[in-house]
Design a protein around this motif. Structure first.
Motif, PDB file in Angstrom:
ATOM      1  N   GLN B  17      69.900   4.453 -49.376  1.00  0.00           N
ATOM      2  CA  GLN B  17      70.921   5.050 -50.242  1.00  0.00           C
ATOM      3  C   GLN B  17      70.420   5.164 -51.674  1.00  0.00           C
ATOM      4  O   GLN B  17      69.329   4.695 -52.035  1.00  0.00           O
ATOM      5  CB  GLN B  17      72.202   4.205 -50.211  1.00  0.00           C
ATOM      6  CG  GLN B  17      73.027   4.358 -48.945  1.00  0.00           C
ATOM      7  CD  GLN B  17      74.358   3.647 -49.052  1.00  0.00           C
ATOM      8  OE1 GLN B  17      74.441   2.495 -49.510  1.00  0.00           O
ATOM      9  NE2 GLN B  17      75.424   4.315 -48.623  1.00  0.00           N
ATOM     10  N   GLN B  18      71.254   5.770 -52.503  1.00  0.00           N
ATOM     11  CA  GLN B  18      70.972   5.918 -53.926  1.00  0.00           C
ATOM     12  C   GLN B  18      72.008   5.119 -54.711  1.00  0.00           C
ATOM     13  O   GLN B  18      73.142   4.944 -54.253  1.00  0.00           O
ATOM     14  CB  GLN B  18      71.037   7.403 -54.296  1.00  0.00           C
ATOM     15  CG  GLN B  18      70.797   7.718 -55.763  1.00  0.00           C
ATOM     16  CD  GLN B  18      72.077   7.813 -56.578  1.00  0.00           C
ATOM     17  OE1 GLN B  18      73.173   7.949 -56.025  1.00  0.00           O
ATOM     18  NE2 GLN B  18      71.960   7.689 -57.887  1.00  0.00           N
ATOM     19  N   VAL B  19      71.626   4.643 -55.893  1.00  0.00           N
ATOM     20  CA  VAL B  19      72.552   3.864 -56.699  1.00  0.00           C
ATOM     21  C   VAL B  19      72.412   4.249 -58.171  1.00  0.00           C
ATOM     22  O   VAL B  19      71.314   4.624 -58.624  1.00  0.00           O
ATOM     23  CB  VAL B  19      72.300   2.349 -56.512  1.00  0.00           C
ATOM     24  CG1 VAL B  19      70.967   1.922 -57.131  1.00  0.00           C
ATOM     25  CG2 VAL B  19      73.442   1.521 -57.109  1.00  0.00           C
ATOM     26  N   THR B  20      73.525   4.179 -58.888  1.00  0.00           N
ATOM     27  CA  THR B  20      73.533   4.406 -60.341  1.00  0.00           C
ATOM     28  C   THR B  20      74.153   3.200 -61.019  1.00  0.00           C
ATOM     29  O   THR B  20      75.263   2.791 -60.678  1.00  0.00           O
ATOM     30  CB  THR B  20      74.332   5.660 -60.708  1.00  0.00           C
ATOM     31  OG1 THR B  20      73.698   6.800 -60.121  1.00  0.00           O
ATOM     32  CG2 THR B  20      74.373   5.839 -62.218  1.00  0.00           C
ATOM     33  N   LEU B  21      73.420   2.631 -61.947  1.00  0.00           N
ATOM     34  CA  LEU B  21      73.897   1.504 -62.737  1.00  0.00           C
ATOM     35  C   LEU B  21      74.101   1.977 -64.170  1.00  0.00           C
ATOM     36  O   LEU B  21      73.339   2.803 -64.669  1.00  0.00           O
ATOM     37  CB  LEU B  21      72.876   0.353 -62.706  1.00  0.00           C
ATOM     38  CG  LEU B  21      72.372  -0.069 -61.316  1.00  0.00           C
ATOM     39  CD1 LEU B  21      71.409  -1.238 -61.444  1.00  0.00           C
ATOM     40  CD2 LEU B  21      73.522  -0.399 -60.400  1.00  0.00           C
ATOM     41  N   ARG B  22      75.108   1.419 -64.835  1.00  0.00           N
ATOM     42  CA  ARG B  22      75.475   1.901 -66.158  1.00  0.00           C
ATOM     43  C   ARG B  22      75.396   0.810 -67.213  1.00  0.00           C
ATOM     44  O   ARG B  22      75.635  -0.367 -66.925  1.00  0.00           O
ATOM     45  CB  ARG B  22      76.871   2.516 -66.116  1.00  0.00           C
ATOM     46  CG  ARG B  22      76.921   3.780 -65.263  1.00  0.00           C
ATOM     47  CD  ARG B  22      78.299   4.395 -65.173  1.00  0.00           C
ATOM     48  NE  ARG B  22      78.249   5.658 -64.458  1.00  0.00           N
ATOM     49  CZ  ARG B  22      78.249   5.782 -63.132  1.00  0.00           C
ATOM     50  NH1 ARG B  22      78.299   4.708 -62.372  1.00  0.00           N
ATOM     51  NH2 ARG B  22      78.192   6.976 -62.574  1.00  0.00           N
ATOM     52  N   CYS B  23      75.096   1.239 -68.419  1.00  0.00           N
ATOM     53  CA  CYS B  23      74.950   0.305 -69.534  1.00  0.00           C
ATOM     54  C   CYS B  23      75.558   0.943 -70.776  1.00  0.00           C
ATOM     55  O   CYS B  23      75.219   2.073 -71.138  1.00  0.00           O
ATOM     56  CB  CYS B  23      73.465   0.016 -69.778  1.00  0.00           C
ATOM     57  SG  CYS B  23      73.118  -0.996 -71.232  1.00  0.00           S
TER      58      CYS B  23
END
Lengths: 114, 113
Positions: B17-23
């Motif tokens: 899968q793909q993942v997006t993490l935010r900051c």
């Protein structure tokens, strides 16, 4: 290439005793050096950093470190350990051409025994 | 509190899968760096963004990519997740200039199953 070694993955001291955490680095250019602390399930907090001013650097919470170029060392000390000092400590290095590319050591887990 | 917030705090994804993490950076900070911290190890530098441009990269494959937005918030994207991508992902922001301090968020714990 830069690298950091930390002697001792686990260090235990008695409350009130001297804390000494060892760090040696390798760098082909004059480095910036850092010590960070990490409490469980938290991010990193900067304790102190060396940026070519005084070789003895004082940080927060009573910690200090001395830059010794001849020994390529940057050991962290605190005269008297508190229970709240129990945490993971990371030594890190970066160079003057790439300040943000910080290379971390493997860490030393400090336990404080009451 | 460092003023740097990361979301989500925990995430479980399946291999491939793909993942997006935010900051979200601290106010006024235009430089953000991302790190991967595997269990029991020190953080490893992934890349750094300055004013929306990638400005340095560590030894990570191209499936690790990022973005920085005009408000200086940032994303880390990882494609084709592998089991070894399981780690704590940390972002750190700092103001521009020489020797300014970087402030770390509390991280996102990613588990790949």
């Amino acid at each position: 290439a830069q690298s950091v070694t930390q002697l001792g993955s686990h260090v235990s001291v008695s409350e009130g005793a001297l804390v000494l955490l060892r760090c040696n680095y390798s760098s082909s250019v004059p480095p910036y050096l850092f010590w960070y602390v990490q409490y469980p399930n938290q991010g990193l907090q900067l304790l102190l950093k060396y940026t070519s001013a005084a070789t003895l650097v004082k940080g927060i919470n009573g910690f200090e470190a001395e830059f010794k170029k001849s020994e390529t060392s940057f050991h962290l000390t605190k005269p008297s350990a508190h229970m709240s000092d129990a945490a993971e400590y990371f030594c890190a290095v970066s160079d003057r051409t790439s300040y943000d590319k910080v290379i971390f050591g493997p860490g030393t887990s400090l336990s404080v025994i009451p | 509190e460092t003023g740097v917030t990361q979301s989500p705090t925990h995430l479980i994804k399946t291999r491939g899968q793909q993942v997006t993490l935010r900051c979200s950076s601290q106010s006024g900070h235009n430089t953000v760096s991302w790190y991967q911290q595997a269990l029991g190890q020190g953080p490893q530098f992934i890349f750094q963004y300055y004013r929306e441009e990638e400005n340095g990269r560590g030894n990570f494959p191209p499936r690790f990519s990022g973005l920085q937005f005009p408000n200086y918030s940032s994303e880390l994207n990882v494609n084709a997740l592998e089991l070894d991508d399981s780690a704590l992902y940390l972002c750190a922001s700092r103001a521009g200039g020489v020797n300014t301090e970087a402030f770390f968020g509390q991280g996102t714990r990613l588990t790949v199953v």
